[in-house]
Design an enzyme around this catalytic site. Structure first.
Site, PDB file in Angstrom:
ATOM      1  N   LYS A  35      11.840  65.823  29.752  1.00 25.25           N
ATOM      2  CA  LYS A  35      12.523  64.629  29.365  1.00 25.25           C
ATOM      3  C   LYS A  35      12.108  63.947  27.957  1.00 25.25           C
ATOM      4  O   LYS A  35      12.716  63.693  27.128  1.00 25.25           O
ATOM      5  CB  LYS A  35      12.676  63.559  30.654  1.00 25.25           C
ATOM      6  CG  LYS A  35      13.669  62.116  30.203  1.00 25.25           C
ATOM      7  CD  LYS A  35      13.491  61.128  31.466  1.00 25.25           C
ATOM      8  CE  LYS A  35      14.628  61.667  32.409  1.00 25.25           C
ATOM      9  NZ  LYS A  35      14.659  60.457  33.509  1.00 25.25           N
ATOM     10  N   PHE A 152      19.265  43.446  35.249  1.00 22.97           N
ATOM     11  CA  PHE A 152      20.805  43.096  35.783  1.00 22.97           C
ATOM     12  C   PHE A 152      21.810  43.983  34.983  1.00 22.97           C
ATOM     13  O   PHE A 152      22.957  43.760  35.248  1.00 22.97           O
ATOM     14  CB  PHE A 152      21.274  41.636  35.712  1.00 22.97           C
ATOM     15  CG  PHE A 152      20.266  40.817  36.705  1.00 22.97           C
ATOM     16  CD1 PHE A 152      20.695  40.642  37.966  1.00 22.97           C
ATOM     17  CD2 PHE A 152      19.392  40.289  36.027  1.00 22.97           C
ATOM     18  CE1 PHE A 152      19.935  39.893  38.876  1.00 22.97           C
ATOM     19  CE2 PHE A 152      18.438  39.475  36.910  1.00 22.97           C
ATOM     20  CZ  PHE A 152      18.641  39.266  38.409  1.00 22.97           C
ATOM     21  N   CYS A 263      22.562  51.309  42.830  1.00 27.86           N
ATOM     22  CA  CYS A 263      22.033  50.236  43.246  1.00 27.86           C
ATOM     23  C   CYS A 263      22.572  49.591  44.061  1.00 27.86           C
ATOM     24  O   CYS A 263      21.814  49.120  45.230  1.00 27.86           O
ATOM     25  CB  CYS A 263      22.243  49.266  41.845  1.00 27.86           C
ATOM     26  SG  CYS A 263      21.016  49.545  40.596  1.00 27.86           S
TER      27      CYS A 263
HETATM   28  N1  LIG Z   1      20.330  52.011  37.054  1.00 29.23           N
HETATM   29  C1  LIG Z   1      20.946  51.009  36.998  1.00 29.23           C
HETATM   30  O1  LIG Z   1      22.069  50.583  36.873  1.00 29.23           O
HETATM   31  C2  LIG Z   1      19.878  49.998  37.189  1.00 29.23           C
HETATM   32  C3  LIG Z   1      20.283  48.434  37.084  1.00 29.23           C
HETATM   33  C4  LIG Z   1      19.511  47.457  37.102  1.00 29.23           C
HETATM   34  C5  LIG Z   1      18.160  47.836  37.833  1.00 29.23           C
HETATM   35  N2  LIG Z   1      17.757  48.984  38.136  1.00 29.23           N
HETATM   36  C6  LIG Z   1      16.415  49.307  38.915  1.00 29.23           C
HETATM   37  O2  LIG Z   1      15.612  49.689  37.896  1.00 29.23           O
HETATM   38  C7  LIG Z   1      14.864  50.833  38.556  1.00 29.23           C
HETATM   39  C8  LIG Z   1      14.830  52.015  37.745  1.00 29.23           C
HETATM   40  O3  LIG Z   1      16.449  52.663  37.942  1.00 29.23           O
HETATM   41  P1  LIG Z   1      16.792  53.670  36.980  1.00 29.23           P
HETATM   42  O4  LIG Z   1      18.093  53.903  37.622  1.00 29.23           O
HETATM   43  O5  LIG Z   1      16.531  53.670  35.516  1.00 29.23           O
HETATM   44  O6  LIG Z   1      16.078  55.168  37.589  1.00 29.23           O
HETATM   45  P2  LIG Z   1      15.872  56.544  37.124  1.00 29.23           P
HETATM   46  O7  LIG Z   1      15.825  57.396  38.392  1.00 29.23           O
HETATM   47  O8  LIG Z   1      16.948  56.938  36.210  1.00 29.23           O
HETATM   48  O9  LIG Z   1      14.502  56.659  36.011  1.00 29.23           O
HETATM   49  C9  LIG Z   1      13.197  56.401  36.758  1.00 29.23           C
HETATM   50  C10 LIG Z   1      12.192  57.237  35.752  1.00 29.23           C
HETATM   51  O10 LIG Z   1      11.080  56.918  36.224  1.00 29.23           O
HETATM   52  C11 LIG Z   1      10.509  58.213  35.883  1.00 29.23           C
HETATM   53  N3  LIG Z   1       9.003  57.985  36.788  1.00 29.23           N
HETATM   54  C12 LIG Z   1       9.004  57.847  37.968  1.00 29.23           C
HETATM   55  N4  LIG Z   1       7.455  57.545  38.372  1.00 29.23           N
HETATM   56  C13 LIG Z   1       6.978  57.571  37.380  1.00 29.23           C
HETATM   57  C14 LIG Z   1       5.353  57.424  36.858  1.00 29.23           C
HETATM   58  N5  LIG Z   1       4.612  57.504  37.750  1.00 29.23           N
HETATM   59  N6  LIG Z   1       5.107  57.617  35.584  1.00 29.23           N
HETATM   60  C15 LIG Z   1       6.004  57.767  34.772  1.00 29.23           C
HETATM   61  N7  LIG Z   1       7.387  57.852  34.832  1.00 29.23           N
HETATM   62  C16 LIG Z   1       7.811  57.713  36.257  1.00 29.23           C
HETATM   63  C17 LIG Z   1      11.212  59.314  36.470  1.00 29.23           C
HETATM   64  O11 LIG Z   1      10.856  60.606  35.967  1.00 29.23           O
HETATM   65  C18 LIG Z   1      12.558  58.551  35.943  1.00 29.23           C
HETATM   66  O12 LIG Z   1      12.747  59.374  34.575  1.00 29.23           O
HETATM   67  C19 LIG Z   1      15.223  50.801  39.867  1.00 29.23           C
HETATM   68  O13 LIG Z   1      14.287  50.082  40.723  1.00 29.23           O
HETATM   69  C20 LIG Z   1      16.672  50.380  39.924  1.00 29.23           C
HETATM   70  O14 LIG Z   1      16.896  49.993  41.112  1.00 29.23           O
HETATM   71  C21 LIG Z   1      18.628  50.184  37.888  1.00 29.23           C
END
Ligand SMILES: NC(=O)c1ccc[n+]([C@@H]2O[C@H](COP(=O)([O-])OP(=O)(O)OC[C@H]3O[C@@H](n4cnc5c(N)ncnc54)[C@H](O)[C@@H]3O)[C@@H](O)[C@H]2O)c1
Length: 436
Positions: A35, A152, A263
């Protein structure tokens, strides 16, 4: 400011792109090396309108870079965002915090004095306290702050939401951290978007309460839609009628196939778990989750009732909503397997769905456009409200279908339009047009 963002998924990448665009020097870190290699070349792993342009611009201007080396990235900055995933645990309904805690351990090993760790991931109440403990165990003499700053943004309008938030929520009592936050979000503060400073626990809970409230509205209007179908009322008129009440407001009152995505379901489940842990049961939310699961399963039966078995069905849209490629907990993952089990011949088109690892659709055929899906099908099913479906040439669609039946779980067509074209049309919470 120099900023490191750990986790370069939907939230981390959008945060990194927007903060670098505001003039900060941002390093986005991820443990997924391929990635990071793609991102460094400006290749975006997700579909999010405007993101690729913003990332490429800020790489070029040398404000944004990518790394899989957390240690060297932390050496470069004292401001550290955590934006890793917090999915539902495989063992139960609680949030799986393994990514968060492994991140905290990695930070603890390379922490600079006076660092500020900003938890952007959605985490259950009390998690920031635990992160602080993990880091202090390794760094008993260093000064640092852990603050909560939930995100958000909505997929599909993530950049607009990040740049123009309804509010920024910050959980901290540290004056130093508050000053840093004001600098980080200088662009949003200049535009006078509200910023709320509160305790860490309140901040953690605001995020869960917010998503759970939205999930409740969806289930509420869906159940009203069920009643409308039985009594011959129209759910859109009802949504309009109640939405004009200023105490209620018009948003999130669209009846449909139930909520999905990365979410709402997981956050509602995690809030229920927090309620159990602290002996403050979230009974309303339990009913919301049950109602949503039941709805997704029932929709497959509704389609079977309309078409009967052994038929050919075309599916338009499988992502959990329009303008994203995200398939996490999408209603399609419950509905399509049900059809496949009944030997229905299923073809699918979605403009952006991430097709990797969707075992649930085994046996279905992916097509390249909506018309190929409609051709020779007995029924067309709208599961996602992509704009391009609203603009289809419906006369052409009718001519190439075997039977002119549309089941529209997003109410994208008007009843009048369907009647004029002589479709058998089933939608949500509105009268069915049955031309048989
Ligand atoms: N997707 C949404 O619309 C959204 C909106 C608001 C809040 N959130 C929250 O934000 C957080 C992230 O969500 P997302 O959708 O971006 O997740 P995602 O799964 O798309 O991305 C998470 C990333 O973190 C990386 N990762 C995991 N452990 C790691 C580590 N130790 N070191 C480095 N990288 C690491 C993974 O490889 C992945 O690329 C969650 O808690 C989610 O609930 C998401």
């Amino acid at each position: 400011m120099n900023i490191t963002i750990i986790g370069s998924g939907y939230v981390g990448l959008v945060t990194g792109a927007c903060l670098s665009d505001a003039g900060h020097k941002v390093i986005c870190v991820d443990k997924d090396k391929s990635k990071i290699a793609n991102l460094s070349r400006g290749q975006i792993p997700i579909y999010e309108p405007g993101l690729e342009t913003l990332v490429k611009k800020n790489i070029k201007e040398e404000n944004l870079s990518f790394s899989s080396n957390i240690k060297s990235s932390l050496n470069a900055s004292k401001i550290i965002f955590i934006a890793v995933g917090t999915p539902t645990s495989l063992e139960g309904d609680n949030a799986d915090l393994s990514q968060i805690y492994s991140c905290a351990k990695e930070i603890s090993e390379s922490l600079r004095d006076e660092s500020i760790i900003i938890v952007k991931s959605t985490v259950p109440v009390g998690t920031c306290d635990r992160i602080e403990e993990i880091i202090s165990e390794k760094n008993p003499t260093k000064k640092f702050e852990v603050i909560s700053n939930p995100e958000f943004l909505r997929e599909g309008s993530a950049i607009r939401d990040f740049e123009n938030p309804d509010r920024i929520v910050v959980g901290t009592s540290s004056k130093n951290a508050i000053e840093s936050i004001k600098e980080i979000y200088k662009r949003q503060i200049k535009k006078e978007y509200p910023i709320i400073f509160t305790s860490r626990k309140s901040s953690e809970l605001i995020k869960y309460a917010s998503n759970s409230m939205l999930a409740m509205r969806i289930i509420f209007i869906n159940e009203i839609a069920d009643l409308c179908e039985k009594v011959g009322a129209n759910v859109e008129d009802i949504a309009n009628g109640i939405g004009l009440d200023k105490r209620i407001g018009p948003h999130f009152l669209n009846a449909g196939p139930g909520f999905g995505g990365s979410c709402f379901p997981k956050d509602a489940r995690a809030l229920i778990e927090s309620g159990e842990e602290f002996k403050a049961p979230q009974n309303l939310l339990k009913a919301v989750i049950d109602g949503n699961e039941r709805r997704k399963l029932n929709l497959g039966d509704r389609i079977l009732e309309v078409i009967g078995e052994n038929k050919k069905v075309g599916i338009l849209g499988v992502t959990f909503k329009a303008n994203t490629d995200d398939m996490r907990e999408a209603p399609s993952l419950s509905i399509i397997p049900k059809l496949l089990k009944k030997n229905i011949n299923v073809s699918i088109y979605d403009p952006e769905a991430n097709k990797e690892n969707i075992n649930e659709f085994y046996g279905a055929e992916w097509k390249d456009d909506a018309y190929s899906v409609a051709k020779n099908s007995d029924c067309l099913i709208i599961l996602t409200e992509w704009n391009e479906f609203k603009e289809l040439d419906l006369k052409k669609i009718k001519d190439i279908m075997t039977r002119p039946i549309i089941v529209d779980f997003r109410n994208i067509f008007s009843l009048k339009e369907m009647e004029d074209l002589n479709f058998e049309y089933h939608s949500v919470g509105r009268n069915t047009i049955n031309t048989k």
